[in-house]
Design a protein around this motif. Structure first.
Motif, PDB file in Angstrom:
ATOM      1  N   GLY A  52      -5.698  -4.120  49.105  1.00 19.98           N
ATOM      2  CA  GLY A  52      -4.618  -3.463  48.449  1.00 19.98           C
ATOM      3  C   GLY A  52      -3.362  -3.592  49.177  1.00 19.98           C
ATOM      4  O   GLY A  52      -3.024  -5.063  49.364  1.00 19.98           O
ATOM      5  N   ALA A  53      -2.429  -2.678  49.628  1.00 17.91           N
ATOM      6  CA  ALA A  53      -1.103  -2.979  49.831  1.00 17.91           C
ATOM      7  C   ALA A  53      -1.285  -3.365  51.345  1.00 17.91           C
ATOM      8  O   ALA A  53      -0.155  -3.733  51.805  1.00 17.91           O
ATOM      9  CB  ALA A  53      -0.399  -1.531  49.745  1.00 17.91           C
ATOM     10  N   SER A  54      -2.218  -3.113  52.003  1.00 14.28           N
ATOM     11  CA  SER A  54      -2.335  -3.649  53.280  1.00 14.28           C
ATOM     12  C   SER A  54      -2.814  -4.952  53.535  1.00 14.28           C
ATOM     13  O   SER A  54      -3.221  -5.386  54.532  1.00 14.28           O
ATOM     14  CB  SER A  54      -3.202  -2.562  54.118  1.00 14.28           C
ATOM     15  OG  SER A  54      -2.629  -1.598  54.169  1.00 14.28           O
ATOM     16  N   ARG A  55      -3.004  -5.760  52.314  1.00 16.93           N
ATOM     17  CA  ARG A  55      -3.536  -7.047  52.617  1.00 16.93           C
ATOM     18  C   ARG A  55      -2.891  -7.911  53.739  1.00 16.93           C
ATOM     19  O   ARG A  55      -3.799  -8.540  54.564  1.00 16.93           O
ATOM     20  CB  ARG A  55      -3.155  -7.758  51.345  1.00 16.93           C
ATOM     21  CG  ARG A  55      -3.730  -9.286  50.991  1.00 16.93           C
ATOM     22  CD  ARG A  55      -3.489  -9.907  50.002  1.00 16.93           C
ATOM     23  NE  ARG A  55      -3.987 -11.150  49.670  1.00 16.93           N
ATOM     24  CZ  ARG A  55      -5.269 -11.644  49.520  1.00 16.93           C
ATOM     25  NH1 ARG A  55      -5.966 -10.646  49.382  1.00 16.93           N
ATOM     26  NH2 ARG A  55      -5.688 -12.878  49.566  1.00 16.93           N
ATOM     27  N   ASP A  56      -1.841  -8.203  53.884  1.00 13.13           N
ATOM     28  CA  ASP A  56      -1.056  -8.965  55.012  1.00 13.13           C
ATOM     29  C   ASP A  56      -1.603  -8.536  56.230  1.00 13.13           C
ATOM     30  O   ASP A  56      -1.759  -9.116  57.191  1.00 13.13           O
ATOM     31  CB  ASP A  56       0.365  -9.194  54.799  1.00 13.13           C
ATOM     32  CG  ASP A  56       0.775  -9.677  53.616  1.00 13.13           C
ATOM     33  OD1 ASP A  56       0.068 -10.591  53.066  1.00 13.13           O
ATOM     34  OD2 ASP A  56       1.979  -9.736  53.140  1.00 13.13           O
ATOM     35  N   VAL A  57      -1.607  -7.246  56.658  1.00  8.34           N
ATOM     36  CA  VAL A  57      -1.934  -6.587  57.875  1.00  8.34           C
ATOM     37  C   VAL A  57      -3.427  -6.947  58.050  1.00  8.34           C
ATOM     38  O   VAL A  57      -3.889  -7.264  59.195  1.00  8.34           O
ATOM     39  CB  VAL A  57      -1.482  -4.980  57.771  1.00  8.34           C
ATOM     40  CG1 VAL A  57      -2.253  -4.691  59.189  1.00  8.34           C
ATOM     41  CG2 VAL A  57      -0.067  -4.791  57.776  1.00  8.34           C
ATOM     42  N   VAL A  58      -4.247  -6.659  57.080  1.00  4.90           N
ATOM     43  CA  VAL A  58      -5.751  -6.813  57.335  1.00  4.90           C
ATOM     44  C   VAL A  58      -5.974  -8.366  57.694  1.00  4.90           C
ATOM     45  O   VAL A  58      -6.772  -8.848  58.460  1.00  4.90           O
ATOM     46  CB  VAL A  58      -6.423  -6.274  56.234  1.00  4.90           C
ATOM     47  CG1 VAL A  58      -7.931  -6.395  56.410  1.00  4.90           C
ATOM     48  CG2 VAL A  58      -6.252  -4.742  56.262  1.00  4.90           C
ATOM     49  N   ILE A  59      -5.481  -9.067  56.868  1.00  5.88           N
ATOM     50  CA  ILE A  59      -5.566 -10.674  56.897  1.00  5.88           C
ATOM     51  C   ILE A  59      -4.990 -11.091  58.340  1.00  5.88           C
ATOM     52  O   ILE A  59      -5.578 -11.976  59.049  1.00  5.88           O
ATOM     53  CB  ILE A  59      -5.260 -11.470  55.813  1.00  5.88           C
ATOM     54  CG1 ILE A  59      -6.026 -11.032  54.707  1.00  5.88           C
ATOM     55  CG2 ILE A  59      -4.997 -12.840  56.232  1.00  5.88           C
ATOM     56  CD1 ILE A  59      -5.252 -11.727  53.098  1.00  5.88           C
ATOM     57  N   GLY A  60      -3.986 -10.374  58.839  1.00  3.23           N
ATOM     58  CA  GLY A  60      -3.608 -10.804  60.111  1.00  3.23           C
ATOM     59  C   GLY A  60      -4.224 -10.506  61.197  1.00  3.23           C
ATOM     60  O   GLY A  60      -4.737 -11.132  62.301  1.00  3.23           O
TER      61      GLY A  60
END
Length: 151
Positions: A52-60
């Motif tokens: 969802g909206a946290s894609r970049d944070v989770v992948i990071g």
């Protein structure tokens, strides 16, 4: 010289414990490469997370975990191959790591969607094995029937 001389001739524990640590190293390096280099770090494709909206944070976070796994896996491999006197210490660290991962993944913070990623099961499997090989690593190899001394 980057690596000091090998300490394998001073290791009195079971050679199979060093082999087990080497296998654990490879099983740590594999996910490290996945977390570091898959487009989603394995977050969605393997762990089944909805990004969802946290894609970049989770992948990071997955990429950061991959970096730490890679460093740990390479250290474990060096110990298994060249510095076997440290095998018991690294098996204790392996037990600590996977014990905490199992506690967090199954008790304290189980997945809300009911999907358990492969590592949740792997942690449960590795705990008794690491404990067994720790016992063998701490016993002189001559006292363990059928296991040769590591040289």
């Amino acid at each position: 010289m980057v690596l000091p001389p090998s300490t394998n001739d001073q290791y009195a524990g079971a050679r199979t414990s060093a082999w087990f640590l080497g296998l654990a190293a490879l099983l740590t390096i594999g996910p490290a490469l996945i977390h570091s280099f898959l487009p989603d770090g394995g977050a969605q494709t393997i762990a089944g997370l909805q990004l969802g909206a946290s894609r970049d944070v989770v992948i990071g976070v997955f990429r950061w975990e991959g970096a730490t796994q890679l460093a740990l896996g390479l250290a474990m491999l060096a110990v298994a191959l060249r510095y076997r006197t440290l095998v018991p210490l690294f098996l204790i660290l392996l037990i600590l790591e996977h014990g905490l991962m199992a506690l967090q993944g199954w008790v304290l913070s189980p997945p809300s969607n009911g999907h358990y990623p492969p590592e949740h099961f792997g942690s449960l499997a590795i705990l008794p094995l690491a404990a067994l090989f720790l016992v063998l690593a701490l016993r002189p190899a001559g006292r363990v029937a059928g296991l040769a001394r590591a040289h």
